[in-house]
Design a protein around this motif. Structure first.
Motif, PDB file in Angstrom:
ATOM      1  N   THR A   1       0.859  -1.191   0.000  1.00 56.21           N
ATOM      2  CA  THR A   1       0.000   0.000   0.000  1.00 56.21           C
ATOM      3  C   THR A   1       0.889   1.232   0.000  1.00 56.21           C
ATOM      4  O   THR A   1       1.583   1.516   0.969  1.00 56.21           O
ATOM      5  CB  THR A   1      -0.914   0.014   1.237  1.00 56.21           C
ATOM      6  N   LEU A   2       0.864   1.965  -1.096  1.00 56.02           N
ATOM      7  CA  LEU A   2       1.728   3.134  -1.230  1.00 56.02           C
ATOM      8  C   LEU A   2       1.138   4.336  -0.502  1.00 56.02           C
ATOM      9  O   LEU A   2      -0.076   4.460  -0.342  1.00 56.02           O
ATOM     10  CB  LEU A   2       1.919   3.461  -2.710  1.00 56.02           C
ATOM     11  N   LEU A   3       2.017   5.221  -0.099  1.00 54.60           N
ATOM     12  CA  LEU A   3       1.572   6.467   0.518  1.00 54.60           C
ATOM     13  C   LEU A   3       0.821   7.325  -0.498  1.00 54.60           C
ATOM     14  O   LEU A   3       1.171   7.367  -1.675  1.00 54.60           O
ATOM     15  CB  LEU A   3       2.771   7.255   1.049  1.00 54.60           C
ATOM     16  N   SER A   4      -0.188   7.994  -0.044  1.00 53.90           N
ATOM     17  CA  SER A   4      -0.918   8.919  -0.912  1.00 53.90           C
ATOM     18  C   SER A   4      -0.042  10.129  -1.206  1.00 53.90           C
ATOM     19  O   SER A   4       0.651  10.639  -0.316  1.00 53.90           O
ATOM     20  CB  SER A   4      -2.217   9.378  -0.233  1.00 53.90           C
ATOM     21  N   PRO A   5      -0.070  10.618  -2.447  1.00 52.21           N
ATOM     22  CA  PRO A   5       0.732  11.815  -2.761  1.00 52.21           C
ATOM     23  C   PRO A   5       0.228  13.061  -2.053  1.00 52.21           C
ATOM     24  O   PRO A   5       0.899  14.091  -2.052  1.00 52.21           O
ATOM     25  CB  PRO A   5       0.585  11.947  -4.287  1.00 52.21           C
ATOM     26  N   PHE A   6      -0.967  12.978  -1.464  1.00 54.43           N
ATOM     27  CA  PHE A   6      -1.516  14.141  -0.770  1.00 54.43           C
ATOM     28  C   PHE A   6      -1.208  14.127   0.725  1.00 54.43           C
ATOM     29  O   PHE A   6      -1.569  15.051   1.441  1.00 54.43           O
ATOM     30  CB  PHE A   6      -3.037  14.205  -0.986  1.00 54.43           C
ATOM     31  N   GLU A   7      -0.562  13.064   1.195  1.00 54.80           N
ATOM     32  CA  GLU A   7      -0.206  12.999   2.608  1.00 54.80           C
ATOM     33  C   GLU A   7       1.169  13.616   2.806  1.00 54.80           C
ATOM     34  O   GLU A   7       2.144  13.179   2.207  1.00 54.80           O
ATOM     35  CB  GLU A   7      -0.213  11.552   3.097  1.00 54.80           C
ATOM     36  N   VAL A   8       1.243  14.614   3.635  1.00 56.17           N
ATOM     37  CA  VAL A   8       2.496  15.311   3.915  1.00 56.17           C
ATOM     38  C   VAL A   8       2.789  15.185   5.408  1.00 56.17           C
ATOM     39  O   VAL A   8       1.901  15.415   6.235  1.00 56.17           O
ATOM     40  CB  VAL A   8       2.415  16.804   3.531  1.00 56.17           C
TER      41      VAL A   8
ATOM     42  N   ALA B   1      16.304  14.963   3.918  1.00 58.31           N
ATOM     43  CA  ALA B   1      15.622  14.038   4.826  1.00 58.31           C
ATOM     44  C   ALA B   1      16.307  14.030   6.191  1.00 58.31           C
ATOM     45  O   ALA B   1      17.530  13.992   6.288  1.00 58.31           O
ATOM     46  CB  ALA B   1      15.619  12.634   4.231  1.00 58.31           C
ATOM     47  N   PHE B   2      15.518  14.117   7.244  1.00 62.12           N
ATOM     48  CA  PHE B   2      16.051  14.024   8.600  1.00 62.12           C
ATOM     49  C   PHE B   2      14.946  13.565   9.529  1.00 62.12           C
ATOM     50  O   PHE B   2      13.757  13.716   9.254  1.00 62.12           O
ATOM     51  CB  PHE B   2      16.624  15.367   9.068  1.00 62.12           C
ATOM     52  N   VAL B   3      15.334  12.941  10.612  1.00 58.39           N
ATOM     53  CA  VAL B   3      14.411  12.584  11.689  1.00 58.39           C
ATOM     54  C   VAL B   3      14.980  13.163  12.971  1.00 58.39           C
ATOM     55  O   VAL B   3      16.153  12.973  13.297  1.00 58.39           O
ATOM     56  CB  VAL B   3      14.241  11.057  11.806  1.00 58.39           C
TER      57      VAL B   3
ATOM     58  N   ASN C   1       9.825   9.133   9.093  1.00 60.29           N
ATOM     59  CA  ASN C   1      10.988   8.795   8.268  1.00 60.29           C
ATOM     60  C   ASN C   1      10.688   8.759   6.774  1.00 60.29           C
ATOM     61  O   ASN C   1      11.537   8.375   5.967  1.00 60.29           O
ATOM     62  CB  ASN C   1      11.587   7.453   8.700  1.00 60.29           C
ATOM     63  N   THR C   2       9.469   9.133   6.376  1.00 64.76           N
ATOM     64  CA  THR C   2       9.149   9.204   4.942  1.00 64.76           C
ATOM     65  C   THR C   2       9.443  10.579   4.356  1.00 64.76           C
ATOM     66  O   THR C   2       9.260  10.798   3.166  1.00 64.76           O
ATOM     67  CB  THR C   2       7.664   8.861   4.693  1.00 64.76           C
TER      68      THR C   2
END
Length: 570
Positions: A493-500, A560-562, A531-532
């Motif tokens: 299940t891929l992440l939605s492109p609208f989820e930020v 990218a950083f956490v 982490n995405t």
């Protein structure tokens, strides 16, 4: 009746071999590492169709090659016997040989790509279409001693399995003997792992005729010299050793195997890496004896990105991993001029690796693993993408496939190669060793090289010297640094492109004195727990109405950083 015939590939020496010959200068002893994984891929050789993937479906024929299974793999098999029995030939009996050796177990059974459930007798209990329920009208005595007609439910299992692991002492299947007109106690199939399946004709259950039967099988038991035991294992080093010593492989004497290096290689392959932790390298695949030893050895080596060579009377192996340098060399060790090659030829150079694997992620269908490309390498090649196809027939997951492909790519870009003669101090080296080389003229200070070939002998002037080919290497080639390519599995299940991802921000100020001036500094602490996150951009604008500023101004872009990252605005 179908005959199952074993064809064993001819035993030949591996290309990266050992040589000893008398020349003008005397005796010379050679050792050479096998051609690298990716460079092998750039010069492919024709293979028997599908032979390095085994029988993926049920295959019929009068003289079929034996299938061999290392590790665990879903396989079909060779159909060795078919027979119909019963009223109107409603019962169909089929024997499917899955391996020409003893196996550990049959784990999951498929009928036409559907997983089936078996009871303790081997009857298929699900899916429900393979179980037939019928009402039968029968006469029975009632409590008064009178006969009456009643209806009873009758359950018929349309498919039944029996499994034989291929022990050399196994007996013939008793159920098949009882139901067959031709199968006898002499039909033992000793040393052959097989499935016996009985099916009852039913147009609803089998609308397309005879189904395809496959199974996930834990394959051959292999010898482990570290424990002196023989057991199932998916360790590439142990599987490679087994092929070297097996009758269908090189049939090599065990005394000619360097088991010290086998044990070292096995330990490296079993090391847990990544998150979640998993074995670094595994061997899970199947092939048939139609393959020549050269082809099969090349295929087996791919699953550990390794090398194989024959030197000083023994077969030696090394998986793709970093080993500490064993010797420091400098100008005093050279006995000749240095032949330096700074880059591969264009034919042998590449900046992208792609290929195929087969395993549970793809429902055991051959599929592409995520392509590995290094933008810095593409830039160095003037923006022209050059691809190496590296198929991995004994790798069953994309994580290992990407690891092997990345190491192959980075190793190939270590291109500096030298050929030279060295003094007798280098007699202590062998193929696969890493050394550090210092040479002022070339600007090398403790530069790391790997020994690709090693030879010792007399020159025409009767001087003793060691000739070596060295190739630059680096510990970073074998690290677990990810290159950012994400493998998008079909069943994920891929992440939605609208989820930020939601970012937190803490704002504070402080005064700083710079060159006698007091300046106000705005401190922005950006908090991220997801982490995405790929990139984050910080923008500001003045909020007071009198400034009448509608647009934001970008002040920072972060990768990218956490955790927490700080941006300062003066």
């Amino acid at each position: 009746m179908v005959v199952f015939t074993l064809y064993t590939a001819a035993t030949i020496g591996f290309a990266a071999g050992f040589g000893a010959f008398m020349g003008a200068g005397g005796l010379q002893i050679l050792g050479r590492m096998a051609l690298g994984l990716a460079l092998n891929a750039l010069s492919p050789k024709p293979k028997a169709s599908g032979a390095n993937r085994g029988y993926q479906v049920n295959t019929g024929g009068s003289a079929l090659d034996h299938p061999i299974i290392y590790g665990k793999m879903r396989v079909g098999g060779a159909i060795v016997y078919d027979e119909s029995t019963g009223a109107n030939n409603r019962l169909f009996h089929r024997v499917i040989a899955v391996a020409g050796h003893e196996v550990e177990s049959f784990d999951t059974i498929y009928i036409n790509d559907e997983v089936v459930t078996l009871d303790s007798s081997g009857n298929v209990t699900s899916p429900a279409k393979y179980v037939k329920n019928t009402l039968k009208r029968v006469r029975q005595l009632d409590s008064g001693g009178e006969y009456e007609w009643v209806y009873q439910n009758s359950v018929t299992h349309l498919v039944r399995f029996k499994f034989h692991n291929g022990s050399p002492t196994q007996s013939a299947d008793t159920d098949l003997i009882a139901e067959s007109e031709h199968w006898t106690s002499e039909h033992k199939l000793s040393g052959i792992a097989y499935m016996y399946v009985r099916l009852e004709h039913d147009a609803d259950a089998f609308p397309n005729g005879m189904p395809t039967i496959t199974a996930e099988v834990k394959g051959k038991k292999v010898y482990n010299p570290a424990t002196s035991t023989t057991a199932w294992s998916d360790n590439p080093a142990l599987c490679l050793r087994d092929y070297l010593t097996s009758s269908y492989g090189l049939s090599e004497n065990v005394a000619n195997i360097d088991d010290t290096l086998v044990n070292t290689a096995a330990t490296v392959c079993d090391a847990l890496v990544g998150s979640p932790a998993a074995k670094k390298y595994t061997c899970n695949g199947t092939f048939t004896t139609a393959l020549t030893p050269y082809e099969l050895l090349s295929d087996l080596l791919t699953c550990m990105g390794g090398s194989l060579w024959y030197s000083q009377g023994k077969w030696r192996m090394k998986p793709a991993y970093w080993t500490s340098t064993v010797m420091d060399l400098d100008e005093d060790d050279f006995r000749s001029s240095i032949d330096v090659s700074t880059r591969h030829s264009r034919r042998d150079n590449f900046n992208t690796v792609k290929g195929t694997f087969r395993g549970p992620e793809s429902n055991f269908q051959i599929t592409d693993y995520p392509q590995i490309t290094n933008s810095a390498f593409v830039s160095a090649d003037n923006g022209q993408e050059s691809v190496a196809d590296v198929d991995l027939p004994f790798t069953d997951n994309s994580i290992e496939a990407r690891r092997i492909a990345r190491i192959s790519l980075e190793s190939n870009r270590q291109q500096l190669t030298i050929n030279a003669a060295f003094g007798l101090r280098t007699l202590g080296l062998q193929v696969g060793d890493n050394v550090r080389l210092t040479n002022t003229r070339f600007g090398w200070t403790n530069k790391e090289f790997q020994v690709l070939s090693w030879s010792f002998g007399l020159t025409d002037g009767l001087d003793l010297q060691v000739n070596m080919t060295l190739r630059e290497t680096a510990e970073s080639v074998y690290d677990e640094v990810d290159d950012g390519v994400v493998y998008e599995r079909d069943n994920t299940t891929l992440l939605s492109p609208f989820e930020v991802p939601n970012l937190g921000i803490n704002i504070s100020t402080e005064l700083r004195k710079v060159k006698g001036k007091t300046l106000g500094v705005l401190l922005l602490d950006i908090n991220n727990t997801d982490n995405t996150l790929d990139t984050a951009e910080v923008q500001i604008r003045k909020s007071l109405v009198e400034f009448n500023e509608a647009d934001y101004t970008s002040i920072a872009t972060m990768g990218a950083f956490v955790g927490t990252d700080r941006v300062e605005v003066v």
